[in-house]
Design an enzyme around this catalytic site. Sequence first.
Site, PDB file in Angstrom:
ATOM      1  N   LYS A  94       0.831  -1.301   0.076  1.00 38.56           N
ATOM      2  CA  LYS A  94      -0.044   0.015  -0.035  1.00 38.56           C
ATOM      3  C   LYS A  94       0.894   1.035   0.040  1.00 38.56           C
ATOM      4  O   LYS A  94       1.806   1.035   0.396  1.00 38.56           O
ATOM      5  CB  LYS A  94      -0.809  -0.056   1.169  1.00 38.56           C
ATOM      6  CG  LYS A  94      -2.004   1.075   1.282  1.00 38.56           C
ATOM      7  CD  LYS A  94      -2.754   0.818   2.510  1.00 38.56           C
ATOM      8  CE  LYS A  94      -3.792   2.014   3.027  1.00 38.56           C
ATOM      9  NZ  LYS A  94      -4.560   1.608   3.937  1.00 38.56           N
ATOM     10  N   SER A 168      -9.207   2.065   3.352  1.00 38.97           N
ATOM     11  CA  SER A 168      -8.339   3.062   2.516  1.00 38.97           C
ATOM     12  C   SER A 168      -7.231   2.178   1.676  1.00 38.97           C
ATOM     13  O   SER A 168      -6.613   2.617   0.902  1.00 38.97           O
ATOM     14  CB  SER A 168      -7.544   3.907   3.331  1.00 38.97           C
ATOM     15  OG  SER A 168      -6.925   3.175   4.364  1.00 38.97           O
ATOM     16  N   SER A 192      -9.764  -0.765   7.382  1.00 39.66           N
ATOM     17  CA  SER A 192      -9.353  -0.399   6.015  1.00 39.66           C
ATOM     18  C   SER A 192      -8.635  -1.349   5.154  1.00 39.66           C
ATOM     19  O   SER A 192      -8.507  -1.201   4.049  1.00 39.66           O
ATOM     20  CB  SER A 192      -8.379   0.513   5.864  1.00 39.66           C
ATOM     21  OG  SER A 192      -8.752   1.989   6.452  1.00 39.66           O
TER      22      SER A 192
END
Length: 493
Positions: A94, A168, A192
């Site tokens: 990420k 996210s 997330s």
Amino acid sequence: MSSADPTERTGPTRPAEPPVQPGLTDCARELAEGLTTSSGLVAGALARIEASRSTLNAFRQLRTEAALREAAEADRRLAAGERLPLLGVPVAVKDDTDVAGMPTYFGCDGALPPATADSEAVRRLRAAGAVVVGKTNSCELGQWAFTEGPAFGVTRNPWSNEHTPGGSSGGSAAAVAAGLVPAALGSDGAGSIRIPAAWTHLVGIKPQRGRISVHPHSDAFQGLTVNGPLARTVADAALLLDAAAGPHPGDPHRPPAVDASAAARRDPGRLRIGLSLRPPLTLTRNEPHPEVLSAVTALAEALARLGHHVEEARPRYGLIGLSFVPRATAGIAELAALHPEPGLLDPRTRSALRTGTRLGGRIVRAARAREVRQHARVGAFFDTARGERGYDVLLTPTTAAPPPRVGAFDHLSAWRTDLAMTSACPYAWPWNVLGWPGINVPAGFTRDGLPLGAQLLGPSRSEARLISLAAQLEADRRWYEYRPPPLSAAGGR
């Protein structure tokens, strides 16, 4: 609880698409057996990523040349007889994760310097032999359950490009669900990992706090955020968890090691499972979507059919939200204050920065001090009380709604965005306050073919039990047989 028809399984009516790429465990096995090459796997992943930029937009940065060099080196090592758990396998991480030589944008706009060293999680993935092909998109500082922003555009859901994959860790989820990479690392500070896993039909593990290091941070987002895997199967998620797990010498949280891959191969035994459909706390009066309730209830019935004792129950959460808000906003403020060009931040981020600054210091320390009492209160759900056995697992929806449409949160104020997020995603965040593990598992689809998910939640350090249960459920539900349509056909629904 009534028993479900064992042949009944929710999902799209169209047949499953053929796999774009083997999963993580299959890639590792095929490389070890000489059935494929790392150069071929990495080149294929990079080609799929490039071809999907105009549709999914899952990646912020690629390591094209470096990844191909590392793949060629992995092939040489494999030919020489070297074996590591992920030697030569392509993975993604990420945009909040430090990779040496690449900026860590974390969804932000502006010029940021490249990281000088790998994060501990990336160091461990490399030590296991993995080839990191790039960094996936995240919303700005990981605040929202959508992955959109002026710095990178819109990341879309492989099941429908008119819908968000969530956030996210939306870029990681979209990349895995579309078969661009076999697995990816995400992070989870309020759901997330679990939220995008639910909305893209993946297994997403939020591990125990400290299971995967967040170094170079010592305690990310005031202890709310942990790193964890997203994958299409439990075995793949467990393998990535094993590869990334372990502390940095300076980490404050150091749970004892767990063998997640072994847990995925074990029978969980007969468990007591509490089903809770009511959100822990919400600032809105919106009820969970009927199709969410139906899907999670069907999953509970499948668990009962598998021999578990399942009944409706509810933990005592108390006023746990009063601890979450100061910790979350203080965490955002700490990162936002480091940005070299604060004027480029989203107005909602700047609002969170102001709130977090006000709630920092004494207030956030008091919020963290409540955690011991919160562990006792919620932990009573899992403890033996009055001669009766406590529950082993809590089952809840992962989200209260199916995936929202892209752009649904555009032009909202900070307060209205928070209300919208609370309405859609009220279930995940308490386990971040507690620091305990949870797993999203696919729960089926809406009538329009949009994925839904459910959470398996446990007490401290219970990953092994949750992983074993998820693997048993996967063997029954066979959710990995369902794949999104080809990228060119992933239109709106």
